[in-house]
Each structure stands twice: as structure tokens, then as C-alpha cells.
Design a protein around this motif. Structure first.
Motif, PDB file in Angstrom:
ATOM      1  N   ARG A  97       0.723  -1.286  -0.114  1.00 28.05           N
ATOM      2  CA  ARG A  97      -0.088  -0.038   0.030  1.00 28.05           C
ATOM      3  C   ARG A  97       0.847   1.374  -0.015  1.00 28.05           C
ATOM      4  NH1 ARG A  97      -4.619   0.333   4.463  1.00 28.05           N
ATOM      5  NH2 ARG A  97      -5.120  -1.593   3.213  1.00 28.05           N
ATOM      6  N   ARG A 100       2.723   1.706  -3.506  1.00 27.05           N
ATOM      7  CA  ARG A 100       1.430   2.488  -4.352  1.00 27.05           C
ATOM      8  C   ARG A 100       1.074   3.752  -4.110  1.00 27.05           C
ATOM      9  NH1 ARG A 100      -1.193  -2.542  -2.770  1.00 27.05           N
ATOM     10  NH2 ARG A 100      -3.026  -1.463  -2.562  1.00 27.05           N
ATOM     11  N   LEU A 104       1.899   6.839  -6.918  1.00 28.58           N
ATOM     12  CA  LEU A 104       0.601   7.527  -7.422  1.00 28.58           C
ATOM     13  C   LEU A 104       1.145   8.886  -7.119  1.00 28.58           C
ATOM     14  CD1 LEU A 104      -2.415   5.462  -5.942  1.00 28.58           C
ATOM     15  CD2 LEU A 104      -1.721   5.956  -8.463  1.00 28.58           C
ATOM     16  N   ASP A 128      -4.134   2.258 -10.307  1.00 31.38           N
ATOM     17  CA  ASP A 128      -3.871   1.551  -9.214  1.00 31.38           C
ATOM     18  C   ASP A 128      -4.486  -0.121  -9.767  1.00 31.38           C
ATOM     19  OD1 ASP A 128      -3.102  -0.143  -7.211  1.00 31.38           O
ATOM     20  OD2 ASP A 128      -3.692   1.172  -5.503  1.00 31.38           O
ATOM     21  N   ILE A 133       1.247   0.510 -11.031  1.00 32.55           N
ATOM     22  CA  ILE A 133       0.553   1.884 -11.318  1.00 32.55           C
ATOM     23  C   ILE A 133       0.725   2.361 -12.516  1.00 32.55           C
ATOM     24  CG2 ILE A 133       0.595   4.277 -10.225  1.00 32.55           C
ATOM     25  CD1 ILE A 133      -0.547   1.993  -8.226  1.00 32.55           C
TER      26      ILE A 133
END
Length: 256
Positions: A97, A100, A104, A128, A133
């Protein structure tokens, strides 16, 4: 042509179908026939939804034929096989997490800083995909003509890739499609996926054939060529259909 070939793998966009578009009927017929002769893999930076919408929805194949189809979305960080009438995920190598979120933020921040963040798009710019990504400058559903016009030389995409890569040294940042940049774990590209495919199937890499439209150095199919897998470069889906039809005829001749 078919000597020693035990599996044929294909890129998706601009190889089996126009970019982000449905697979044409002729290509679907050829691919279905090929599944009767040899196992087939489709490997792409796209997510499974693209495989479903671009290929599977336009492939008139039986469950038996589909059992010989290997799907490797997001460059093989996910792997699916058809069993029990549906597609089953065999594995997924996802980013954390935190990874990601960092990816982003880096993509949006650098795209805005470089004035590459478009306000009028065809869908979301950032996606995602769990194990990947993806930045798509004009959105995932942008028409091909608009994508080609946005960055005809690839300069914008490479500028963004270089900027984001400096911020994310622990991750792999690479050019994807015509307007996209993909982020995965370090070392993940189509060569990574093909090695995983060999492990899953028990088929040696030298006994596979890879077909793609970006096998040139710097292209997103080039890592497969560098790995030493036999390859065949194509310009578009029409050339792929010609090739597949010849391969199917060659297999038929071998069995005769």
C-alpha cells in the motif's frame, strides 16, 4: 516455422488489437484456431479488464481451447488460467500500500510540475492495478489518434519517466504504451513475466515464440528479445493475423 515451438506468446496492444480497442474478428478466428495447435500466452502491461474487454469478449473459444490460454496482465505480475468455466488467478505479486501511494503521488506531482497533467481526458489518468501503477496522459479510453497527436516523438513520456524514476529508485519506472508510464517492483518487465511463465508451464524459454510490435531497443517488448527468447516483430494486428494463419497452416501440415 513451427519446429520446436511449444508455446506462442503475444503482446496485446498493436499486436493482437489496435491500442485499447477490441480485437478484430479475423484476429479472433486466427487465435482460436491457434489454440487447437499450441498453448498461447497473452502478456501486457494492461490489467485483466483490458484482456477481458479487448480479447476474451471477442474470442469464440471453447472451454477446452481456453484451458490452453495463459493470461499475464501487468507484465506477468498476475497470472490467470481458465478452469471450471471461469478465469482463476494463480498468483498476484502486488506492490505494498505504501509503495502504491508513493508511486501515485510521484506520478501526479511530476506530471503537474512538467505541465503534462491534462484536464480534459478520456477516463482516469492514474490507475492502481495492484501490482502496477499506470499513468495514462489522456486517460485509459483515449482514442488512438489523440494519443499519437499528444506525444508523437515519445519525448513527453520519456521526460516524465526520467523525472519519476529519480524519485522512486527502489521501484521500476518504465515507458508503457504510447502515452503511458508504468511503475512496478524493480526488475519487473515482460522478461520477468516470461520467466514466470516458463516456471509455471515447464516449457523452456527457447521453445517459446514471442510476437510483439515493440521489439526495438527501448521498446516495451525488447526485454523479451534480450532474454534470448525467439521473437517475431510485427507492425500491427493485421501482420499478426497473417503470421498466425501461416503458423496454423504449418501445424496442420506437420500433422498431416
Amino acid at each position: 516455422m513451427t519446429d520446436h515451438v511449444r508455446l506462442i506468446a503475444f503482446d496485446l496492444d498493436d499486436t493482437l488489437a489496435p491500442s485499447k480497442s477490441p480485437m478484430p474478428e479475423r484476429m479472433g478466428r486466427a487465435l482460436t484456431s491457434l489454440l487447437d495447435a499450441v498453448p498461447v500466452c497473452i502478456i501486457s502491461g494492461g490489467h485483466f479488464g483490458q484482456f477481458r474487454d479487448q480479447v476474451l469478449a471477442h474470442l469464440s473459444a471453447s472451454d477446452d481451447q481456453l484451458s490452453r490460454l495463459h493470461l499475464m496482465p501487468t507484465c506477468g505480475t498476475r497470472y490467470l488460467r481458465h478452469s471450471g468455466g471461469d478465469w482463476q488467478q494463480v498468483y498476484a505479486h502486488d506492490l505494498t500500500r505504501a509503495e502504491r501511494a508513493e508511486a501515485l503521488a510521484a506520478l501526479e506531482g511530476e506530471a503537474r510540475r512538467l505541465h503534462l497533467w491534462e484536464e480534459e481526458t478520456w477516463g482516469d489518468i492514474l490507475e492502481d492495478r495492484g501490482s502496477q501503477i499506470t499513468f495514462s496522459a489522456l486517460g485509459q479510453a483515449a482514442p488512438l489518434a489523440a494519443k499519437k497527436a499528444w506525444d508523437p516523438t515519445g519525448e513527453k513520456k520519456e521526460m516524465l519517466r526520467d523525472a519519476v524514476a529519480r524519485l522512486l529508485p527502489a521501484l521500476e519506472v518504465r515507458s508503457g504504451g504510447s502515452t503511458s508510464v508504468d511503475i512496478t517492483r524493480a526488475g519487473v518487465d515482460k522478461a520477468y513475466g516470461m520467466v514466470r511463465l516458463s516456471e509455471q508451464t515447464g516449457i523452456d524459454l527457447v521453445d517459446m515464440l514471442f510476437v510483439g510490435d515493440r521489439l526495438d531497443e527501448g521498446g516495451n517488448d525488447y526485454p523479451v528479445k534480450r532474454l534470448g527468447i525467439p521473437t517475431r516483430a510485427v507492425e500491427d494486428w493485421r501482420e499478426t493475423a497473417d503470421l498466425v494463419e501461416r503458423i496454423v497452416a504449418s501445424f496442420a501440415g506437420t500433422r498431416a
